[in-house]
Design a protein around this motif. Structure first.
Motif, PDB file in Angstrom:
ATOM      1  N   THR A  81       0.395  -1.459   0.459  1.00  0.00           N
ATOM      2  CA  THR A  81       0.013  -0.032   0.400  1.00  0.00           C
ATOM      3  C   THR A  81       1.128   1.046  -0.028  1.00  0.00           C
ATOM      4  OG1 THR A  81       0.020   0.239   2.571  1.00  0.00           O
ATOM      5  CG2 THR A  81      -1.436  -1.423   1.105  1.00  0.00           C
ATOM      6  N   SER A  82       2.463   1.077   0.396  1.00  0.00           N
ATOM      7  CA  SER A  82       2.794   2.255   0.501  1.00  0.00           C
ATOM      8  C   SER A  82       3.704   2.228  -1.077  1.00  0.00           C
ATOM      9  CB  SER A  82       4.253   1.846   1.227  1.00  0.00           C
ATOM     10  OG  SER A  82       4.847   1.176   1.116  1.00  0.00           O
ATOM     11  N   ARG A  83       3.493   3.950  -1.713  1.00  0.00           N
ATOM     12  CA  ARG A  83       4.432   3.893  -3.106  1.00  0.00           C
ATOM     13  C   ARG A  83       5.698   4.230  -3.349  1.00  0.00           C
ATOM     14  NH1 ARG A  83       1.711   6.213  -6.482  1.00  0.00           N
ATOM     15  NH2 ARG A  83      -0.748   7.842  -6.121  1.00  0.00           N
ATOM     16  N   VAL A  90       1.169  -0.909  -5.993  1.00  0.00           N
ATOM     17  CA  VAL A  90       0.880  -1.823  -6.044  1.00  0.00           C
ATOM     18  C   VAL A  90      -0.681  -2.179  -5.847  1.00  0.00           C
ATOM     19  CG1 VAL A  90       0.410  -4.494  -5.991  1.00  0.00           C
ATOM     20  CG2 VAL A  90       2.643  -2.957  -5.859  1.00  0.00           C
ATOM     21  N   ALA A  91      -1.353  -1.486  -4.723  1.00  0.00           N
ATOM     22  CA  ALA A  91      -2.665  -1.829  -4.002  1.00  0.00           C
ATOM     23  C   ALA A  91      -3.233  -0.330  -3.925  1.00  0.00           C
ATOM     24  CB  ALA A  91      -2.783  -2.011  -2.590  1.00  0.00           C
ATOM     25  N   VAL A  92      -3.960   0.077  -4.652  1.00  0.00           N
ATOM     26  CA  VAL A  92      -4.710   1.154  -4.747  1.00  0.00           C
ATOM     27  C   VAL A  92      -5.934   0.999  -3.648  1.00  0.00           C
ATOM     28  CG1 VAL A  92      -3.625   1.655  -7.005  1.00  0.00           C
ATOM     29  CG2 VAL A  92      -5.835   1.008  -6.539  1.00  0.00           C
ATOM     30  N   GLY A  93      -6.046   2.756  -3.854  1.00  0.00           N
ATOM     31  CA  GLY A  93      -7.529   3.348  -2.841  1.00  0.00           C
ATOM     32  C   GLY A  93      -8.640   3.526  -3.542  1.00  0.00           C
ATOM     33  N   THR A  94      -8.405   3.549  -4.878  1.00  0.00           N
ATOM     34  CA  THR A  94      -9.342   4.564  -5.568  1.00  0.00           C
ATOM     35  C   THR A  94     -10.356   3.708  -6.411  1.00  0.00           C
ATOM     36  OG1 THR A  94      -8.397   4.297  -7.507  1.00  0.00           O
ATOM     37  CG2 THR A  94      -8.560   6.522  -5.992  1.00  0.00           C
ATOM     38  N   GLY A  95     -11.847   4.144  -6.297  1.00  0.00           N
ATOM     39  CA  GLY A  95     -13.176   3.167  -6.961  1.00  0.00           C
ATOM     40  C   GLY A  95     -13.436   2.045  -6.297  1.00  0.00           C
TER      41      GLY A  95
END
Length: 133
Positions: A81-83, A90-95
């Motif tokens: 989850t970190s850039r 890798v693990a995005v948080g939109t939509g």
């Protein structure tokens, strides 16, 4: 093989399997079939985490070794989850994918935490004393 060597080998195997499973689950997050988002990684985390913790405890009898799969999974899932320095995520948080990612993290942690709690709450076997009462 001594007990310590057997536990060390089991710990390495548990960390390797849970690390592999966590990586596969993270890269399954954006899985789509015919354009439809399939939350296979959520199911794999919800089933795989408790199963690995429970099986490790049954095979080794060690609480410490049994907790290692959950800790390994959590470390890899959070790292996803970190850039990265290049800006990749890798693990995005939109939509919709963000919802699947949150479900993956939340349910994966809950499954692992319940299994760890069950392992830690298991009473230790009493050493048998030679005297019968």
């Amino acid at each position: 093989m001594t007990r310590a060597a057997a536990l060390a080998a089991a710990a390495v195997a548990a960390v390797a399997v849970s690390g592999w499973l966590a990586l596969v689950q993270v890269f399954w997050l954006p899985l789509r079939v015919a354009g439809v988002l399939v939350p296979l990684s959520v199911l794999a985390a919800l089933v795989g985490n408790p199963l690995l913790v429970t099986l490790t405890h049954r095979l080794t009898g060690s609480r410490v070794v049994a907790v290692l799969p959950a800790v390994t999974w959590l470390a890899i899932a959070l790292a996803a989850t970190s850039r990265r320095p290049e800006g990749d995520l890798v693990a995005v948080g939109t939509g919709g994918l963000g919802t699947v990612t949150l479900a993956f993290l939340g349910l994966g942690v809950v499954g692992a935490a319940l299994a760890v709690g069950r392992v830690v709450a298991t009473p230790r076997p009493q050493a048998s004393s030679g005297a019968q009462r």
